[in-house]
Design an enzyme around this catalytic site. Structure first.
Site, mmCIF file in Angstrom:
data_model
loop_
_atom_site.group_PDB
_atom_site.id
_atom_site.type_symbol
_atom_site.label_atom_id
_atom_site.label_comp_id
_atom_site.label_asym_id
_atom_site.label_seq_id
_atom_site.Cartn_x
_atom_site.Cartn_y
_atom_site.Cartn_z
ATOM 1 N N HIS A 120 -49.213 -25.223 66.580
ATOM 2 C CA HIS A 120 -48.975 -26.586 66.101
ATOM 3 C C HIS A 120 -49.626 -27.626 67.017
ATOM 4 O O HIS A 120 -49.582 -28.824 66.727
ATOM 5 C CB HIS A 120 -47.472 -26.850 65.902
ATOM 6 C CG HIS A 120 -46.660 -27.008 67.139
ATOM 7 N ND1 HIS A 120 -45.789 -26.053 67.600
ATOM 8 C CD2 HIS A 120 -46.566 -28.034 68.021
ATOM 9 C CE1 HIS A 120 -45.192 -26.481 68.702
ATOM 10 N NE2 HIS A 120 -45.653 -27.676 68.980
ATOM 11 N N ASP B 31 -46.318 -19.135 66.003
ATOM 12 C CA ASP B 31 -46.808 -20.410 66.544
ATOM 13 C C ASP B 31 -47.614 -20.215 67.834
ATOM 14 O O ASP B 31 -47.237 -20.681 68.904
ATOM 15 C CB ASP B 31 -45.621 -21.341 66.780
ATOM 16 C CG ASP B 31 -46.037 -22.770 67.086
ATOM 17 O OD1 ASP B 31 -47.080 -23.204 66.561
ATOM 18 O OD2 ASP B 31 -45.330 -23.445 67.849
ATOM 19 N N SER C 235 -45.043 -29.261 74.243
ATOM 20 C CA SER C 235 -45.425 -28.154 73.369
ATOM 21 C C SER C 235 -46.624 -27.397 73.914
ATOM 22 O O SER C 235 -47.556 -27.977 74.469
ATOM 23 C CB SER C 235 -45.766 -28.672 71.973
ATOM 24 O OG SER C 235 -44.604 -28.998 71.276
#
Length: 258
Positions: free
Chosen positions: A65, A110, A204
């Site tokens: 992502h 992910d 992230s």
């Protein structure tokens, strides 16, 4: 720690509940300048938005992502304002995703492997981090780090990376906290039961390092960050070791575990 904030526009279209895509370390302190030699800062036209981990001189592992148009990676960074003499900047030469990733689920598998356009050199502030050799145990002390927000609600990104210690928790804790997530996700649950320490927006793609081993990638969490009883979720790296090693060895068609 809904990591899905890094790619806000994309994730908002697909995951209205995902809020922590790119979070920062809340409740931590400035990292020692020599403790994050594998940490990669990822920038696009809007500025810093994600982190990654240098696996070797040519490959970076981050969250899928965190994909963005025309991003750059800076290795050897501490202060975003003050250049380290050995800091190196690279562009992506190739981006590899799990070929069996579900296209309709932005959070499925992910991970993203990024091949650099030229190798980096090890230096005082740059060194790769190996894949884990064994899975972590519940109760393990884990280190989180990143340039993500250091405040849980209003986004406050620091100039230097922040680090903190949290603990690996039983998966059931996160399953109860995030019932919206499919049970088949390969994740680790980590945080502190009382809250107050967490990854947050902008973290992230960064690492969860447990007992010295690279065990997780910042993935998902609650907003505001650091709230009890909602610890963070991290992609479980060891479950993808074979895929990562296969891609780096040249088999870019290798399949991830289901």
């Amino acid at each position: 720690m809904v990591l899905v904030r890094v790619v806000a526009n994309l994730l908002i279209l697909q995951l209205s509940y995902a809020q922590k895509v790119s979070e920062l370390v809340v409740g931590g302190d400035e990292c020692n300048i020599n403790e994050h030699r594998s940490l990669v800062a990822i920038f696009n036209s809007t500025g810093f938005f994600c982190s990654g981990i240098l696996l070797n001189q040519e490959w970076v592992l981050t969250a899928s992502h965190c994909d963005s148009t025309n991003f750059q990676m800076k290795i050897g960074v501490h202060s975003k304002k003050t250049l380290n003499q050995d800091e190196q900047t690279r562009n992506p030469k190739e981006k590899i995703f799990c070929p069996n990733k579900k296209n309709d689920d932005a959070l499925d598998k992910d991970l993203m492997l990024v091949r650099l356009d030229s190798p980096v050199s090890d230096s005082e502030h740059i060194a790769p981090l190996s894949l884990p050799s064994s899975p972590p145990s519940v109760g393990s002390v884990c280190r989180i780090m990143g340039w993500g927000s250091i405040t849980p609600i209003q986004k406050t990104n620091p100039d230097v990376p922040h680090c903190a210690n949290i603990n690996l928790l039983d998966d059931a804790v996160c399953r109860a906290a995030y019932p919206e997530l499919p049970a088949e996700y390969r994740t680790l649950c980590a945080g502190v039961p009382e809250g107050g320490i967490d990854t947050c927006n902008g973290d992230s793609g960064g690492p969860l390092i447990c007992n010295g081993q690279f065990q997780g990638i910042v993935f998902y969490g609650a907003h505001p960050c650091g709230q009890a009883p909602k610890p963070g979720l991290y992609t479980k790296v060891i479950d993808y070791n074979t895929w990562i090693e296969s891609v780096i060895a040249g088999n870019t068609a290798a399949t991830c575990p289901p």
